[in-house]
Design a protein around this motif. Structure first.
Motif, PDB file in Angstrom:
ATOM      1  N   GLY A 260      12.133  -2.842  -9.477  1.00  0.00           N
ATOM      2  CA  GLY A 260      11.613  -1.911  -8.489  1.00  0.00           C
ATOM      3  C   GLY A 260      10.400  -1.194  -9.075  1.00  0.00           C
ATOM      4  O   GLY A 260      10.505  -0.571 -10.134  1.00  0.00           O
ATOM      5  N   VAL A 261       9.238  -1.291  -8.402  1.00  0.00           N
ATOM      6  CA  VAL A 261       7.985  -0.784  -8.980  1.00  0.00           C
ATOM      7  C   VAL A 261       7.124  -0.101  -7.921  1.00  0.00           C
ATOM      8  O   VAL A 261       7.374  -0.203  -6.712  1.00  0.00           O
ATOM      9  N   TRP A 262       6.095   0.582  -8.440  1.00  0.00           N
ATOM     10  CA  TRP A 262       4.984   1.043  -7.610  1.00  0.00           C
ATOM     11  C   TRP A 262       3.719   0.324  -8.080  1.00  0.00           C
ATOM     12  O   TRP A 262       3.600  -0.043  -9.253  1.00  0.00           O
ATOM     13  N   LEU A 263       2.769   0.156  -7.196  1.00  0.00           N
ATOM     14  CA  LEU A 263       1.500  -0.467  -7.554  1.00  0.00           C
ATOM     15  C   LEU A 263       0.537   0.608  -8.058  1.00  0.00           C
ATOM     16  O   LEU A 263       0.071   1.452  -7.284  1.00  0.00           O
ATOM     17  N   ALA A 264       0.227   0.583  -9.351  1.00  0.00           N
ATOM     18  CA  ALA A 264      -0.692   1.564  -9.923  1.00  0.00           C
ATOM     19  C   ALA A 264      -2.142   1.200  -9.641  1.00  0.00           C
ATOM     20  O   ALA A 264      -2.981   2.066  -9.398  1.00  0.00           O
ATOM     21  N   ASN A 265      -2.436  -0.092  -9.640  1.00  0.00           N
ATOM     22  CA  ASN A 265      -3.807  -0.561  -9.403  1.00  0.00           C
ATOM     23  C   ASN A 265      -3.748  -2.069  -9.222  1.00  0.00           C
ATOM     24  O   ASN A 265      -2.727  -2.700  -9.514  1.00  0.00           O
ATOM     25  N   LYS A 266      -4.835  -2.648  -8.750  1.00  0.00           N
ATOM     26  CA  LYS A 266      -4.882  -4.105  -8.632  1.00  0.00           C
ATOM     27  C   LYS A 266      -6.323  -4.588  -8.651  1.00  0.00           C
ATOM     28  O   LYS A 266      -7.260  -3.842  -8.387  1.00  0.00           O
ATOM     29  N   ARG A 267      -6.476  -5.854  -9.005  1.00  0.00           N
ATOM     30  CA  ARG A 267      -7.770  -6.526  -8.874  1.00  0.00           C
ATOM     31  C   ARG A 267      -7.475  -7.997  -8.605  1.00  0.00           C
ATOM     32  O   ARG A 267      -6.400  -8.507  -8.941  1.00  0.00           O
ATOM     33  N   SER A 268      -8.411  -8.667  -8.002  1.00  0.00           N
ATOM     34  CA  SER A 268      -8.205 -10.086  -7.713  1.00  0.00           C
ATOM     35  C   SER A 268      -9.431 -10.875  -8.150  1.00  0.00           C
ATOM     36  O   SER A 268     -10.554 -10.360  -8.182  1.00  0.00           O
ATOM     37  N   SER A 269      -9.184 -12.095  -8.534  1.00  0.00           N
ATOM     38  CA  SER A 269     -10.255 -12.980  -8.977  1.00  0.00           C
ATOM     39  C   SER A 269     -10.029 -14.347  -8.340  1.00  0.00           C
ATOM     40  O   SER A 269      -9.327 -15.197  -8.889  1.00  0.00           O
ATOM     41  N   GLY A 270     -10.567 -14.502  -7.157  1.00  0.00           N
ATOM     42  CA  GLY A 270     -10.425 -15.779  -6.456  1.00  0.00           C
ATOM     43  C   GLY A 270      -9.002 -16.105  -6.108  1.00  0.00           C
ATOM     44  O   GLY A 270      -8.420 -15.498  -5.203  1.00  0.00           O
ATOM     45  N   LYS A 271      -8.430 -17.012  -6.846  1.00  0.00           N
ATOM     46  CA  LYS A 271      -7.092 -17.479  -6.535  1.00  0.00           C
ATOM     47  C   LYS A 271      -5.998 -16.808  -7.367  1.00  0.00           C
ATOM     48  O   LYS A 271      -4.862 -17.283  -7.418  1.00  0.00           O
ATOM     49  N   ILE A 272      -6.347 -15.675  -8.017  1.00  0.00           N
ATOM     50  CA  ILE A 272      -5.363 -14.932  -8.819  1.00  0.00           C
ATOM     51  C   ILE A 272      -5.467 -13.447  -8.476  1.00  0.00           C
ATOM     52  O   ILE A 272      -6.567 -12.906  -8.363  1.00  0.00           O
ATOM     53  N   ALA A 273      -4.331 -12.796  -8.285  1.00  0.00           N
ATOM     54  CA  ALA A 273      -4.290 -11.342  -8.086  1.00  0.00           C
ATOM     55  C   ALA A 273      -3.569 -10.718  -9.281  1.00  0.00           C
ATOM     56  O   ALA A 273      -2.502 -11.189  -9.682  1.00  0.00           O
TER      57      ALA A 273
ATOM     58  N   SER B 242      -3.317  -7.604  -0.320  1.00  0.00           N
ATOM     59  CA  SER B 242      -3.465  -6.498   0.632  1.00  0.00           C
ATOM     60  C   SER B 242      -2.671  -5.249   0.225  1.00  0.00           C
ATOM     61  O   SER B 242      -2.722  -4.229   0.912  1.00  0.00           O
ATOM     62  N   LEU B 243      -1.947  -5.320  -0.884  1.00  0.00           N
ATOM     63  CA  LEU B 243      -1.149  -4.174  -1.312  1.00  0.00           C
ATOM     64  C   LEU B 243      -2.037  -2.964  -1.597  1.00  0.00           C
ATOM     65  O   LEU B 243      -3.123  -3.090  -2.163  1.00  0.00           O
ATOM     66  N   THR B 244      -1.570  -1.793  -1.194  1.00  0.00           N
ATOM     67  CA  THR B 244      -2.328  -0.562  -1.432  1.00  0.00           C
ATOM     68  C   THR B 244      -1.737   0.211  -2.602  1.00  0.00           C
ATOM     69  O   THR B 244      -0.550   0.085  -2.927  1.00  0.00           O
ATOM     70  N   GLN B 245      -2.580   1.028  -3.244  1.00  0.00           N
ATOM     71  CA  GLN B 245      -2.174   1.809  -4.405  1.00  0.00           C
ATOM     72  C   GLN B 245      -0.972   2.694  -4.093  1.00  0.00           C
ATOM     73  O   GLN B 245      -0.935   3.372  -3.074  1.00  0.00           O
ATOM     74  N   GLU B 246       0.028   2.656  -4.997  1.00  0.00           N
ATOM     75  CA  GLU B 246       1.269   3.422  -4.928  1.00  0.00           C
ATOM     76  C   GLU B 246       2.257   2.930  -3.873  1.00  0.00           C
ATOM     77  O   GLU B 246       3.258   3.595  -3.585  1.00  0.00           O
ATOM     78  N   THR B 247       2.021   1.759  -3.311  1.00  0.00           N
ATOM     79  CA  THR B 247       3.043   1.121  -2.480  1.00  0.00           C
ATOM     80  C   THR B 247       4.251   0.790  -3.357  1.00  0.00           C
ATOM     81  O   THR B 247       4.104   0.322  -4.491  1.00  0.00           O
TER      82      THR B 247
END
Length: 430
Positions: free
Chosen positions: A19-32, A62-67
Protein backbone atom coordinates in the motif's frame (compact mmCIF):
# COMPACT_ATOMS: atom_id res chain seq x y z
CA UNK A 1 2.28 -11.41 -0.26
CA UNK A 2 1.51 -8.05 1.35
CA UNK A 3 4.49 -6.18 2.84
CA UNK A 4 6.04 -2.74 3.36
CA UNK A 5 8.89 -0.92 1.64
CA UNK A 6 11.30 -1.34 4.54
CA UNK A 7 10.81 -5.13 4.37
CA UNK A 8 11.27 -5.70 0.62
CA UNK A 9 14.85 -6.99 1.03
CA UNK A 10 13.25 -10.22 2.29
CA UNK A 11 11.34 -10.70 -0.97
CA UNK A 12 13.92 -10.33 -3.74
CA UNK A 13 12.68 -11.99 -6.96
CA UNK A 14 9.26 -12.46 -5.37
CA UNK A 15 5.97 -10.77 -6.18
CA UNK A 16 4.52 -8.60 -3.40
CA UNK A 17 1.76 -6.04 -2.84
CA UNK A 18 2.40 -2.78 -1.00
CA UNK A 19 0.00 0.00 0.00
CA UNK A 20 1.65 3.25 -1.18
CA UNK A 21 1.25 6.87 -2.16
CA UNK A 22 2.73 8.32 -5.35
CA UNK A 23 5.43 10.82 -4.35
CA UNK A 24 6.43 11.68 -7.92
CA UNK A 25 6.65 10.16 -11.38
CA UNK A 26 8.31 10.51 -14.75
CA UNK A 27 7.93 8.60 -17.98
CA UNK A 28 10.28 7.85 -20.82
CA UNK A 29 8.45 6.51 -23.84
CA UNK A 30 7.52 2.98 -23.03
CA UNK A 31 8.59 3.08 -19.35
CA UNK A 32 6.99 4.90 -16.41
CA UNK A 33 9.04 5.49 -13.25
CA UNK A 34 6.93 5.82 -10.11
CA UNK A 35 8.44 7.20 -6.90
CA UNK A 36 6.53 5.38 -4.17
CA UNK A 37 6.29 5.90 -0.40
CA UNK A 38 4.42 3.99 2.28
CA UNK A 39 5.53 5.64 5.53
CA UNK A 40 8.32 3.13 6.13
CA UNK A 41 10.42 4.34 3.22
CA UNK A 42 10.72 5.36 -0.43
CA UNK A 43 11.17 3.08 -3.43
CA UNK A 44 10.95 3.27 -7.21
CA UNK A 45 8.40 1.27 -9.15
CA UNK A 46 9.13 0.67 -12.82
CA UNK A 47 6.23 0.07 -15.21
CA UNK A 48 7.33 -1.33 -18.58
CA UNK A 49 4.68 -1.10 -21.26
CA UNK A 50 5.61 -4.47 -22.77
CA UNK A 51 5.23 -6.25 -19.43
CA UNK A 52 1.78 -4.99 -18.36
CA UNK A 53 -1.65 -4.60 -19.85
CA UNK A 54 -2.40 -1.51 -21.92
CA UNK A 55 -4.83 -0.41 -19.21
CA UNK A 56 -2.21 -0.69 -16.46
CA UNK A 57 0.38 1.30 -18.43
CA UNK A 58 -2.13 4.04 -19.29
CA UNK A 59 -3.17 4.08 -15.66
CA UNK A 60 0.46 4.42 -14.49
CA UNK A 61 1.12 7.40 -16.76
CA UNK A 62 -2.01 9.20 -15.58
CA UNK A 63 -1.44 8.80 -11.83
CA UNK A 64 -1.42 12.07 -9.91
CA UNK A 65 0.90 13.04 -7.05
CA UNK A 66 -0.15 11.61 -3.65
CA UNK A 67 -2.72 9.23 -5.11
CA UNK A 68 -3.00 6.21 -2.82
CA UNK A 69 -2.97 2.67 -4.22
CA UNK A 70 -2.07 -0.95 -3.82
CA UNK A 71 0.76 -1.77 -6.18
CA UNK A 72 1.87 -5.28 -7.04
CA UNK A 73 5.12 -6.38 -8.65
CA UNK A 74 8.41 -8.25 -8.36
CA UNK A 75 11.15 -6.94 -6.07
CA UNK A 76 14.60 -6.75 -7.67
CA UNK A 77 17.95 -5.46 -6.48
CA UNK A 78 19.04 -2.12 -7.94
CA UNK A 79 22.63 -1.03 -7.25
CA UNK A 80 21.97 2.45 -8.72
CA UNK A 81 19.35 3.23 -6.08
CA UNK A 82 20.38 4.54 -2.63
CA UNK A 83 17.69 2.23 -1.28
CA UNK A 84 19.09 -0.78 -3.15
CA UNK A 85 15.81 -2.24 -4.46
CA UNK A 86 12.99 -1.42 -6.82
CA UNK A 87 9.72 -2.96 -7.93
CA UNK A 88 8.96 -4.22 -11.42
CA UNK A 89 5.28 -3.30 -11.41
CA UNK A 90 2.64 -5.74 -12.64
CA UNK A 91 -0.63 -4.14 -11.54
CA UNK A 92 -2.05 -1.03 -9.85
CA UNK A 93 -5.22 -0.68 -7.79
CA UNK A 94 -6.07 2.94 -7.01
CA UNK A 95 -7.57 3.56 -3.56
CA UNK A 96 -8.07 7.33 -3.74
CA UNK A 97 -7.07 9.71 -6.53
CA UNK A 98 -5.46 12.93 -5.25
CA UNK A 99 -6.24 16.09 -7.19
CA UNK A 100 -4.28 19.35 -7.21
CA UNK A 101 -1.84 18.39 -4.46
CA UNK A 102 -0.47 21.76 -3.28
CA UNK A 103 3.20 20.83 -2.68
CA UNK A 104 4.54 20.13 -6.13
CA UNK A 105 8.12 19.06 -7.01
CA UNK A 106 9.41 22.64 -7.15
CA UNK A 107 10.72 25.28 -4.75
CA UNK A 108 8.20 26.62 -2.22
CA UNK A 109 8.60 29.37 0.34
CA UNK A 110 9.02 28.49 4.01
CA UNK A 111 5.73 30.09 5.08
CA UNK A 112 3.84 28.16 2.39
CA UNK A 113 5.44 24.90 3.55
CA UNK A 114 4.70 25.69 7.19
CA UNK A 115 1.06 26.43 6.34
CA UNK A 116 0.98 22.96 4.77
CA UNK A 117 3.04 21.23 7.45
CA UNK A 118 0.48 18.42 7.61
CA UNK A 119 1.40 17.60 4.00
CA UNK A 120 5.06 18.71 4.02
CA UNK A 121 5.78 15.89 6.48
CA UNK A 122 5.32 13.49 3.55
CA UNK A 123 8.41 14.76 1.71
CA UNK A 124 11.56 12.68 1.61
CA UNK A 125 13.66 15.12 3.64
CA UNK A 126 11.03 15.62 6.34
CA UNK A 127 10.48 11.86 6.50
CA UNK A 128 14.23 11.39 7.07
CA UNK A 129 14.28 13.97 9.89
CA UNK A 130 11.32 12.33 11.66
CA UNK A 131 12.92 8.88 11.36
CA UNK A 132 16.14 10.20 12.92
CA UNK A 133 14.14 11.92 15.67
CA UNK A 134 12.44 8.58 16.36
CA UNK A 135 15.81 6.81 16.53
CA UNK A 136 17.10 9.39 19.03
CA UNK A 137 14.00 8.79 21.17
CA UNK A 138 14.50 5.01 21.05
CA UNK A 139 18.18 5.40 21.88
CA UNK A 140 17.33 7.66 24.84
CA UNK A 141 15.17 4.99 26.46
CA UNK A 142 17.79 2.34 25.71
CA UNK A 143 20.65 4.38 27.20
CA UNK A 144 18.92 5.28 30.44
CA UNK A 145 17.56 1.77 30.89
CA UNK A 146 21.02 0.22 30.61
CA UNK A 147 22.40 2.87 33.00
CA UNK A 148 19.84 1.93 35.66
CA UNK A 149 17.55 4.98 35.44
CA UNK A 150 13.80 4.84 36.13
CA UNK A 151 11.43 6.78 33.86
CA UNK A 152 9.30 9.27 35.82
CA UNK A 153 6.64 11.60 34.42
CA UNK A 154 6.51 15.02 36.11
CA UNK A 155 3.31 17.12 35.87
CA UNK A 156 2.73 19.46 32.94
CA UNK A 157 0.45 21.73 34.96
CA UNK A 158 2.26 23.38 37.87
CA UNK A 159 1.50 26.03 40.47
CA UNK A 160 4.85 27.82 40.13
CA UNK A 161 7.80 28.47 37.83
CA UNK A 162 10.68 25.98 37.98
CA UNK A 163 13.30 28.70 37.74
CA UNK A 164 11.30 31.67 39.01
CA UNK A 165 10.94 33.24 35.55
CA UNK A 166 7.94 35.08 34.13
CA UNK A 167 8.09 33.46 30.67
CA UNK A 168 5.22 31.10 31.43
CA UNK A 169 1.88 30.22 29.91
CA UNK A 170 -0.82 30.99 32.46
CA UNK A 171 -4.07 29.09 32.81
CA UNK A 172 -6.86 28.63 35.35
CA UNK A 173 -6.89 25.43 37.40
CA UNK A 174 -10.42 25.56 38.74
CA UNK A 175 -10.11 28.26 41.46
CA UNK A 176 -6.30 28.34 41.43
CA UNK A 177 -3.66 29.86 39.15
CA UNK A 178 -1.59 27.38 37.13
CA UNK A 179 1.12 27.35 34.49
CA UNK A 180 2.29 25.06 31.71
CA UNK A 181 5.55 23.50 32.81
CA UNK A 182 8.80 24.98 31.56
CA UNK A 183 10.79 22.13 33.17
CA UNK A 184 10.13 19.00 35.19
CA UNK A 185 13.43 19.33 37.01
CA UNK A 186 12.27 20.17 40.53
CA UNK A 187 9.87 17.22 40.51
CA UNK A 188 12.61 14.99 39.14
CA UNK A 189 14.80 15.94 42.11
CA UNK A 190 12.04 14.66 44.38
CA UNK A 191 11.88 11.45 42.33
CA UNK A 192 15.68 11.03 42.55
CA UNK A 193 15.43 11.12 46.35
CA UNK A 194 13.02 8.18 46.08
CA UNK A 195 14.52 6.16 43.22
CA UNK A 196 18.16 7.21 42.95
CA UNK A 197 18.57 7.77 39.20
CA UNK A 198 15.57 8.96 37.19
CA UNK A 199 14.77 10.65 33.89
CA UNK A 200 11.77 12.30 32.33
CA UNK A 201 10.88 12.78 28.68
CA UNK A 202 8.07 15.18 27.93
CA UNK A 203 6.86 18.48 26.49
CA UNK A 204 7.87 21.82 27.96
CA UNK A 205 6.61 25.31 27.20
CA UNK A 206 8.41 28.66 27.15
CA UNK A 207 6.53 31.90 26.57
CA UNK A 208 9.70 33.46 25.23
CA UNK A 209 9.18 35.92 22.39
CA UNK A 210 12.09 34.68 20.35
CA UNK A 211 12.25 34.14 16.60
CA UNK A 212 15.68 32.52 16.30
CA UNK A 213 16.34 29.27 14.47
CA UNK A 214 17.06 27.60 17.83
CA UNK A 215 13.78 28.40 19.60
CA UNK A 216 10.36 26.79 19.81
CA UNK A 217 7.46 27.68 22.09
CA UNK A 218 6.67 24.00 22.71
CA UNK A 219 9.49 21.48 22.68
CA UNK A 220 10.55 18.18 24.25
CA UNK A 221 13.10 17.73 27.02
CA UNK A 222 14.96 14.77 28.46
CA UNK A 223 15.71 15.58 32.11
CA UNK A 224 17.74 13.10 34.21
CA UNK A 225 18.40 13.61 37.93
CA UNK A 226 20.88 11.55 39.95
CA UNK A 227 21.27 11.18 43.72
CA UNK A 228 24.75 10.75 45.23
CA UNK A 229 26.26 12.22 42.05
CA UNK A 230 28.95 14.88 41.66
CA UNK A 231 29.27 17.56 38.99
CA UNK A 232 32.04 15.69 37.17
CA UNK A 233 30.14 12.39 37.30
CA UNK A 234 27.14 14.13 35.73
CA UNK A 235 29.30 15.50 32.90
CA UNK A 236 30.52 11.99 32.18
CA UNK A 237 26.94 10.69 31.93
CA UNK A 238 26.08 13.59 29.59
CA UNK A 239 28.92 12.99 27.15
CA UNK A 240 28.34 9.24 27.11
CA UNK A 241 24.65 9.84 26.42
CA UNK A 242 25.31 12.20 23.52
CA UNK A 243 27.88 9.82 22.05
CA UNK A 244 25.34 6.98 22.36
CA UNK A 245 22.69 9.00 20.49
CA UNK A 246 25.03 9.81 17.61
CA UNK A 247 26.28 6.23 17.34
CA UNK A 248 22.70 4.94 17.33
CA UNK A 249 21.74 7.24 14.46
CA UNK A 250 24.88 6.31 12.53
CA UNK A 251 24.07 2.61 13.00
CA UNK A 252 20.38 2.73 12.11
CA UNK A 253 19.79 5.78 9.88
CA UNK A 254 22.42 5.72 7.15
CA UNK A 255 19.82 6.05 4.40
CA UNK A 256 18.16 9.02 6.13
CA UNK A 257 21.51 10.75 6.77
CA UNK A 258 22.37 10.31 3.09
CA UNK A 259 18.99 11.74 2.10
CA UNK A 260 19.82 14.83 4.19
CA UNK A 261 23.35 14.91 2.72
CA UNK A 262 24.69 14.96 6.27
CA UNK A 263 28.46 14.68 6.75
CA UNK A 264 29.04 11.27 8.32
CA UNK A 265 32.67 12.15 8.96
CA UNK A 266 31.68 14.97 11.32
CA UNK A 267 29.30 12.73 13.26
CA UNK A 268 31.87 9.94 13.52
CA UNK A 269 34.14 12.33 15.47
CA UNK A 270 31.61 12.58 18.31
CA UNK A 271 33.43 10.47 20.89
CA UNK A 272 33.66 11.05 24.63
CA UNK A 273 35.37 12.63 26.48
CA UNK A 274 34.35 16.08 25.28
CA UNK A 275 36.56 19.15 25.83
CA UNK A 276 35.76 21.32 28.86
CA UNK A 277 36.47 25.02 29.33
CA UNK A 278 35.43 27.30 32.14
CA UNK A 279 33.28 30.37 31.65
CA UNK A 280 36.41 32.43 32.48
CA UNK A 281 38.29 30.76 29.63
CA UNK A 282 35.30 31.21 27.31
CA UNK A 283 35.34 34.97 27.92
CA UNK A 284 39.07 35.07 27.17
CA UNK A 285 38.57 33.04 23.99
CA UNK A 286 35.78 35.35 22.81
CA UNK A 287 37.90 38.44 23.36
CA UNK A 288 40.70 36.81 21.36
CA UNK A 289 38.18 36.22 18.56
CA UNK A 290 37.18 39.89 18.50
CA UNK A 291 34.16 39.90 20.80
CA UNK A 292 35.55 42.77 22.86
CA UNK A 293 32.13 43.90 24.12
CA UNK A 294 31.48 40.77 26.21
CA UNK A 295 32.31 41.23 29.90
CA UNK A 296 32.65 38.75 32.75
CA UNK A 297 29.24 38.25 34.35
CA UNK A 298 27.23 38.52 31.12
CA UNK A 299 25.38 35.54 29.70
CA UNK A 300 26.58 34.07 26.42
CA UNK A 301 24.38 34.56 23.37
CA UNK A 302 24.06 32.44 20.23
CA UNK A 303 26.91 34.22 18.37
CA UNK A 304 29.20 33.67 21.35
CA UNK A 305 28.36 29.97 21.58
CA UNK A 306 28.96 29.56 17.85
CA UNK A 307 32.32 31.33 18.05
CA UNK A 308 33.45 29.07 20.89
CA UNK A 309 32.24 25.92 19.11
CA UNK A 310 34.34 26.81 16.06
CA UNK A 311 37.46 25.97 18.07
CA UNK A 312 36.34 22.34 18.49
CA UNK A 313 35.19 19.51 16.20
CA UNK A 314 32.95 17.93 18.83
CA UNK A 315 30.67 19.25 21.58
CA UNK A 316 32.32 21.38 24.26
CA UNK A 317 31.31 21.91 27.90
CA UNK A 318 31.39 25.47 29.21
CA UNK A 319 31.50 25.16 33.01
CA UNK A 320 31.39 27.35 36.14
CA UNK A 321 29.15 30.21 35.06
CA UNK A 322 28.70 33.25 37.35
CA UNK A 323 26.18 32.64 40.12
CA UNK A 324 24.09 35.72 39.28
CA UNK A 325 23.18 34.55 35.75
CA UNK A 326 22.17 31.02 36.68
CA UNK A 327 19.15 29.48 38.41
CA UNK A 328 18.64 29.70 42.17
CA UNK A 329 19.07 25.95 42.79
CA UNK A 330 22.61 25.61 41.35
CA UNK A 331 25.32 24.67 43.83
CA UNK A 332 28.21 27.12 44.34
CA UNK A 333 31.76 26.00 43.65
CA UNK A 334 33.13 25.22 47.15
CA UNK A 335 36.39 26.97 46.22
CA UNK A 336 34.79 30.06 44.67
CA UNK A 337 31.32 31.21 45.66
CA UNK A 338 30.79 33.62 42.73
CA UNK A 339 30.48 30.71 40.26
CA UNK A 340 28.33 27.59 40.30
CA UNK A 341 28.96 23.93 39.51
CA UNK A 342 27.18 23.91 36.19
CA UNK A 343 27.83 23.28 32.51
CA UNK A 344 26.26 24.00 29.15
CA UNK A 345 27.09 21.56 26.36
CA UNK A 346 27.56 23.44 23.09
CA UNK A 347 27.10 21.45 19.89
CA UNK A 348 29.55 21.96 17.02
CA UNK A 349 28.73 23.60 13.68
CA UNK A 350 26.81 26.51 15.19
CA UNK A 351 23.91 24.58 16.75
CA UNK A 352 24.37 26.10 20.19
CA UNK A 353 23.49 24.74 23.61
CA UNK A 354 21.91 21.28 23.59
CA UNK A 355 22.34 20.48 27.32
CA UNK A 356 22.21 22.57 30.46
CA UNK A 357 22.98 20.98 33.81
CA UNK A 358 24.37 21.50 37.28
CA UNK A 359 24.91 20.19 40.74
CA UNK A 360 21.90 21.15 42.86
CA UNK A 361 22.11 22.91 46.22
CA UNK A 362 21.76 20.25 48.91
CA UNK A 363 22.20 22.52 51.96
CA UNK A 364 18.93 23.64 53.56
CA UNK A 365 20.20 26.97 54.89
CA UNK A 366 21.79 27.98 51.60
CA UNK A 367 18.64 27.12 49.67
CA UNK A 368 16.55 29.17 52.11
CA UNK A 369 18.95 32.06 51.49
CA UNK A 370 18.48 31.67 47.73
CA UNK A 371 14.69 31.78 48.20
CA UNK A 372 15.02 35.19 49.83
CA UNK A 373 17.42 36.48 47.20
CA UNK A 374 15.09 35.41 44.37
CA UNK A 375 11.84 36.39 46.14
CA UNK A 376 10.47 32.87 45.87
CA UNK A 377 7.28 31.96 47.67
CA UNK A 378 7.74 29.65 50.65
CA UNK A 379 4.19 28.43 50.13
CA UNK A 380 4.77 27.41 46.52
CA UNK A 381 8.22 25.92 47.08
CA UNK A 382 8.02 24.49 50.62
CA UNK A 383 7.92 20.94 49.28
CA UNK A 384 11.21 21.57 47.42
CA UNK A 385 12.84 22.79 50.64
CA UNK A 386 11.73 19.62 52.40
CA UNK A 387 13.89 17.58 50.04
CA UNK A 388 16.87 19.17 51.85
CA UNK A 389 15.26 18.75 55.26
CA UNK A 390 14.76 14.99 55.20
CA UNK A 391 17.94 13.14 54.19
CA UNK A 392 19.55 15.57 51.74
CA UNK A 393 22.35 14.20 49.55
CA UNK A 394 24.65 15.59 46.86
CA UNK A 395 22.83 15.33 43.55
CA UNK A 396 23.03 16.60 39.99
CA UNK A 397 21.02 16.65 36.80
CA UNK A 398 20.67 18.07 33.33
CA UNK A 399 18.23 18.71 30.52
CA UNK A 400 18.73 17.92 26.84
CA UNK A 401 16.58 19.69 24.25
CA UNK A 402 15.40 17.09 21.76
CA UNK A 403 14.73 19.40 18.82
CA UNK A 404 18.10 21.16 18.97
CA UNK A 405 19.81 17.79 19.18
CA UNK A 406 17.86 16.49 16.19
CA UNK A 407 18.72 19.66 14.23
CA UNK A 408 22.42 19.22 14.94
CA UNK A 409 22.58 15.49 14.15
CA UNK A 410 20.51 15.97 10.98
CA UNK A 411 22.39 19.10 9.93
CA UNK A 412 19.20 21.12 9.31
CA UNK A 413 19.13 24.88 9.73
CA UNK A 414 16.02 25.44 11.85
CA UNK A 415 14.39 23.56 14.73
CA UNK A 416 10.97 24.07 13.13
CA UNK A 417 11.80 21.08 10.87
CA UNK A 418 12.70 18.80 13.78
CA UNK A 419 9.26 18.54 15.41
CA UNK A 420 6.15 17.28 13.58
CA UNK A 421 4.00 20.39 14.20
CA UNK A 422 6.10 23.31 15.43
CA UNK A 423 4.71 25.98 17.72
CA UNK A 424 6.44 29.27 16.99
CA UNK A 425 5.94 32.84 18.10
CA UNK A 426 3.69 33.55 15.11
CA UNK A 427 2.40 30.05 14.39
CA UNK A 428 -0.26 27.89 16.02
CA UNK A 429 -1.51 26.33 12.72
CA UNK A 430 -1.83 23.58 11.67
Amino acid sequence: MKTTINQVSKYVDQEVTIGVWLANKRSSGKIAFLQLRDGTGFMQGVVVKADVTEETFTHAKSLTQETSMYITGKIVEDARSPFGYEMQVKSIEVIDEAKDYPITPKEHGTEFLMDHRHLWLRSKKQHAIMKIRNQIIQATYQFFAQEGFTKIDPPILTGSAAEGTTELFHTKYFEEEAYLSQSGQLYMEAAAMALGKVFSFGPTFRAEKSKTRRHLIEFWMIEPEMAFTTHDESLEIQENYVQFLVESVLSHCQLELNTLERSLERLEKIKAPFPRITYDKAIELLKEKGYTDIEWGEDLGAPHETAIAESFDKPVFITHYPTNIKAFYMKPDPNRDNVVLCADLIAPEGYGEIIGGSSRIDDLELLEQRYKEHNLSDEAYNWYLELRKYGSVPHAGFGLGLERTVAWICGVDHVRETIPFPRLLNRLYP
